[in-house]
Design a protein around this motif. Structure first.
Motif, PDB file in Angstrom:
ATOM      1  N   GLU A 220       0.950  -1.076  -0.113  1.00 32.53           N
ATOM      2  CA  GLU A 220       0.038   0.432   0.165  1.00 32.53           C
ATOM      3  C   GLU A 220       0.679   1.170   0.153  1.00 32.53           C
ATOM      4  O   GLU A 220       0.691   2.653  -0.495  1.00 32.53           O
ATOM      5  N   GLN A 221       2.137   1.222   0.713  1.00 29.14           N
ATOM      6  CA  GLN A 221       3.174   2.612   1.197  1.00 29.14           C
ATOM      7  C   GLN A 221       3.982   2.562  -0.727  1.00 29.14           C
ATOM      8  O   GLN A 221       4.018   3.769  -0.719  1.00 29.14           O
ATOM      9  N   ASN A 222       3.621   1.467  -1.259  1.00 25.93           N
ATOM     10  CA  ASN A 222       4.728   1.380  -2.153  1.00 25.93           C
ATOM     11  C   ASN A 222       4.130   0.934  -3.715  1.00 25.93           C
ATOM     12  O   ASN A 222       4.637  -0.167  -4.233  1.00 25.93           O
ATOM     13  N   ASP A 223       2.980   2.114  -4.129  1.00 26.62           N
ATOM     14  CA  ASP A 223       2.609   1.714  -5.192  1.00 26.62           C
ATOM     15  C   ASP A 223       3.066   1.050  -6.691  1.00 26.62           C
ATOM     16  O   ASP A 223       2.704   0.299  -7.373  1.00 26.62           O
ATOM     17  N   GLN A 224       4.035   2.153  -6.585  1.00 26.84           N
ATOM     18  CA  GLN A 224       5.275   1.845  -7.569  1.00 26.84           C
ATOM     19  C   GLN A 224       6.055   0.875  -7.975  1.00 26.84           C
ATOM     20  O   GLN A 224       6.666  -0.066  -8.772  1.00 26.84           O
ATOM     21  N   ALA A 225       6.419  -0.462  -6.616  1.00 20.55           N
ATOM     22  CA  ALA A 225       6.989  -1.680  -6.651  1.00 20.55           C
ATOM     23  C   ALA A 225       8.528  -1.276  -6.415  1.00 20.55           C
ATOM     24  O   ALA A 225       8.704  -2.330  -7.750  1.00 20.55           O
ATOM     25  N   THR A 226       8.863  -0.583  -6.180  1.00 21.46           N
ATOM     26  CA  THR A 226      10.325   0.121  -6.468  1.00 21.46           C
ATOM     27  C   THR A 226      11.851  -1.212  -5.299  1.00 21.46           C
ATOM     28  O   THR A 226      12.419  -1.055  -5.736  1.00 21.46           O
ATOM     29  N   GLY A 227      10.976  -1.170  -4.383  1.00 23.16           N
ATOM     30  CA  GLY A 227      11.445  -2.115  -3.416  1.00 23.16           C
ATOM     31  C   GLY A 227      12.509  -1.109  -2.498  1.00 23.16           C
ATOM     32  O   GLY A 227      12.445  -0.371  -2.874  1.00 23.16           O
ATOM     33  N   LEU A 228      12.649  -2.619  -1.421  1.00 25.64           N
ATOM     34  CA  LEU A 228      13.393  -1.919  -0.068  1.00 25.64           C
ATOM     35  C   LEU A 228      15.196  -1.324  -0.872  1.00 25.64           C
ATOM     36  O   LEU A 228      15.589  -2.005  -1.807  1.00 25.64           O
ATOM     37  N   ILE A 229      15.786  -0.498  -0.247  1.00 23.28           N
ATOM     38  CA  ILE A 229      17.944  -0.584  -0.325  1.00 23.28           C
ATOM     39  C   ILE A 229      18.206  -0.243   0.697  1.00 23.28           C
ATOM     40  O   ILE A 229      17.667   0.011   1.635  1.00 23.28           O
ATOM     41  N   TRP A 230      19.448  -0.580   1.047  1.00 23.70           N
ATOM     42  CA  TRP A 230      20.374  -0.144   1.960  1.00 23.70           C
ATOM     43  C   TRP A 230      20.610   1.400   2.115  1.00 23.70           C
ATOM     44  O   TRP A 230      20.583   1.686   1.286  1.00 23.70           O
ATOM     45  N   ASN A 235      22.844  -0.355   8.353  1.00 25.73           N
ATOM     46  CA  ASN A 235      22.095  -0.619   9.332  1.00 25.73           C
ATOM     47  C   ASN A 235      20.350  -0.782   9.227  1.00 25.73           C
ATOM     48  O   ASN A 235      19.673  -0.406  10.743  1.00 25.73           O
ATOM     49  N   GLY A 236      19.886   0.565   8.140  1.00 27.23           N
ATOM     50  CA  GLY A 236      18.665   0.702   7.998  1.00 27.23           C
ATOM     51  C   GLY A 236      18.540   0.647   6.161  1.00 27.23           C
ATOM     52  O   GLY A 236      19.710   0.184   5.830  1.00 27.23           O
ATOM     53  N   LEU A 237      16.860   0.479   6.195  1.00 31.85           N
ATOM     54  CA  LEU A 237      16.841   0.206   4.857  1.00 31.85           C
ATOM     55  C   LEU A 237      15.477   1.577   4.521  1.00 31.85           C
ATOM     56  O   LEU A 237      14.881   2.039   4.435  1.00 31.85           O
ATOM     57  N   ALA A 238      15.806   1.535   2.989  1.00 37.11           N
ATOM     58  CA  ALA A 238      15.044   2.624   3.004  1.00 37.11           C
ATOM     59  C   ALA A 238      13.731   2.328   1.516  1.00 37.11           C
ATOM     60  O   ALA A 238      14.002   1.478   0.910  1.00 37.11           O
ATOM     61  N   LEU A 239      12.881   2.929   1.977  1.00 39.77           N
ATOM     62  CA  LEU A 239      11.209   2.908   1.017  1.00 39.77           C
ATOM     63  C   LEU A 239      10.890   3.813   0.277  1.00 39.77           C
ATOM     64  O   LEU A 239      10.648   5.138   0.896  1.00 39.77           O
ATOM     65  N   THR A 240      10.511   4.048  -1.655  1.00 42.51           N
ATOM     66  CA  THR A 240      10.264   5.117  -1.742  1.00 42.51           C
ATOM     67  C   THR A 240       8.623   5.178  -1.634  1.00 42.51           C
ATOM     68  O   THR A 240       8.362   3.969  -1.652  1.00 42.51           O
ATOM     69  N   LEU A 241       7.899   5.694  -0.995  1.00 39.62           N
ATOM     70  CA  LEU A 241       6.677   6.135  -0.637  1.00 39.62           C
ATOM     71  C   LEU A 241       5.747   6.568  -2.030  1.00 39.62           C
ATOM     72  O   LEU A 241       5.830   7.738  -2.346  1.00 39.62           O
TER      73      LEU A 241
END
Length: 401
Positions: A220-230, A235-241
């Motif tokens: 739901e947060q990521n309609d473009q389905a670009t996936g998570l990156i480091w 120590n963390g992950l980033a997601l395009t909303l």
């Protein structure tokens, strides 16, 4: 064929492959013709490919950030600092079957300065270059998906035993191909199953044990389905909303810790976000949107905490953001007609000025000025991975940048 359209169609094929045998007999000439009839990435991004990705919850992975120096600095042996270490996901024109199972990759041999062909549809070298994350298969019963870690010295592959067997997550499901953490200690898979809870899977690079972390609202947060990156610190992950209105619209970049807890949300906004890349020290974040009808690459550099715009970079050629070469230069892949693939028994190709039949890598400063251009010998590769040119023989100078 446009890279977004190619990935979308392959995602669609993989869904069909889960319930039916792979189709065979598609004419080789038709495949070649289709790949050479290029559709602009802007037009596809505004409609067909975006719709397919949203419907199938496909995932487009983002190339990891790059460290090093740029410009015309040379080592004593004439090499520039960086090199393509792997061309991953190349279609073999001798095979009619369009299944991703038959893709192969090219790995740079540091001793010879040549590219060796390997029988994996996905191949991402580890940060230190000693190992390679590899994947085979197309999620079908005939060619089940497998992922593992290839040792460059021995040539042995340690396969991730739990891939495809994790009862809770049905890993990998609709997943990105894995991504090494910048410190090389973990591998990340974004997981979007047909049914069940989405999230991500972390794989320990030494033991290959897996940990599933649920993110129930991931799709739901990521309609473009670009996936998570480091994130650069591993120590963390980033997601395009993003959310769909008339078309997918970026609403921010969300940072998670490795337990799935939200750390912060970076307030960026705009059109359809294509690629995201952190500079390795974490101080800059490059965002590459693409717009319908505009044949240019537009990159915005923002503060990764506040979202404040630091630079706006425009290159008058259609391409995609690969990452950073140093804190003042970006790496852009520019698309052209298909070019040749270097054979494993051939020396590293001389990539001098040509007639625009190849993709190119451009080193671009933050004003949009191109400081270096290099032709790519493998236009049809789905992924390019970049690393240091240290240790290469001087014969490889023309493939460094």
């Amino acid at each position: 064929m446009n890279q977004h359209l190619t990935r979308a169609l392959r995602t669609a094929f993989e869904e069909l492959a889960e319930t039916a045998p792979a189709p065979v007999g598609l004419a080789q000439a038709a495949l070649v013709s289709a790949r050479r009839q290029r559709v602009t990435r802007q037009a596809v991004g505004g409609g067909f490919a975006a719709a397919i990705c949203a419907a199938l919850i496909g995932v487009v992975a983002v190339v990891a950030p790059i460290s090093g120096t740029a410009g015309d600095q040379f080592a004593d042996n004439g090499l520039r600092p960086l090199v393509v270490t792997a061309y991953s996901g190349i279609r073999d024109p001798k095979i009619d079957d369009p299944s991703p199972n038959f893709l192969y990759s090219l790995l740079l041999n540091a001793k010879t300065g040549r590219y060796d062909r390997v029988p994996y549809r996905y191949a991402m070298p580890s940060p230190d270059g000693s190992q390679v994350l590899v994947a085979t298969g197309d999620n079908s019963q005939r060619y089940p998906t497998r992922a593992g870690v290839l040792d460059r010295t021995s040539g042995n592959v340690r396969w991730i035993a739990e891939l495809g067997r994790t009862s809770h997550a049905h890993f990998p499901g609709y997943s990105t191909d894995g991504r090494w953490s910048p410190d090389g200690q973990r591998i990340l898979f974004t997981h979007l199953p047909r049914t069940g809870t989405p999230g991500f899977v972390l794989v320990d690079s030494e033991t290959l044990t897996t940990t599933f972390v649920p993110l129930p609202d991931l799709a739901e947060q990521n309609d473009q389905a670009t996936g998570l990156i480091w994130t650069p610190d591993s120590n963390g992950l980033a997601l395009t909303l993003s959310k769909s209105l008339d078309e997918p619209t970026v609403t921010g970049i969300r940072i998670y810790d490795l337990a799935g807890k939200v750390v912060r949300t970076v307030p960026v906004s705009g059109g359809q976000l294509d690629d995201v890349s952190f500079f390795p020290d974490g101080g800059q974040l490059a965002l590459s949107p693409y717009s319908d009808g505009v044949r240019q690459t537009s990159v915005t550099v923002v503060d990764p905490v506040t979202g404040a715009v630091q630079h706006s970079v425009k290159v008058p050629l259609a391409g995609s953001l690969i990452g950073w070469t140093d804190d003042q230069h970006l790496l852009i892949r520019v698309y052209h007609d298909a070019g040749g693939i270097p054979a494993s028994d051939q020396p590293a190709p001389a990539l001098g000025p040509g007639d625009d039949e190849y993709d190119r890598l451009l080193v671009v400063d933050l004003t949009g000025r191109v400081t270096h251009s290099m032709h790519l010998p493998a236009e049809e590769a789905d992924h390019l991975f970049i690393g240091s040119s240290a240790g290469l023989p001087s014969s490889a100078a023309k493939i460094t940048f």
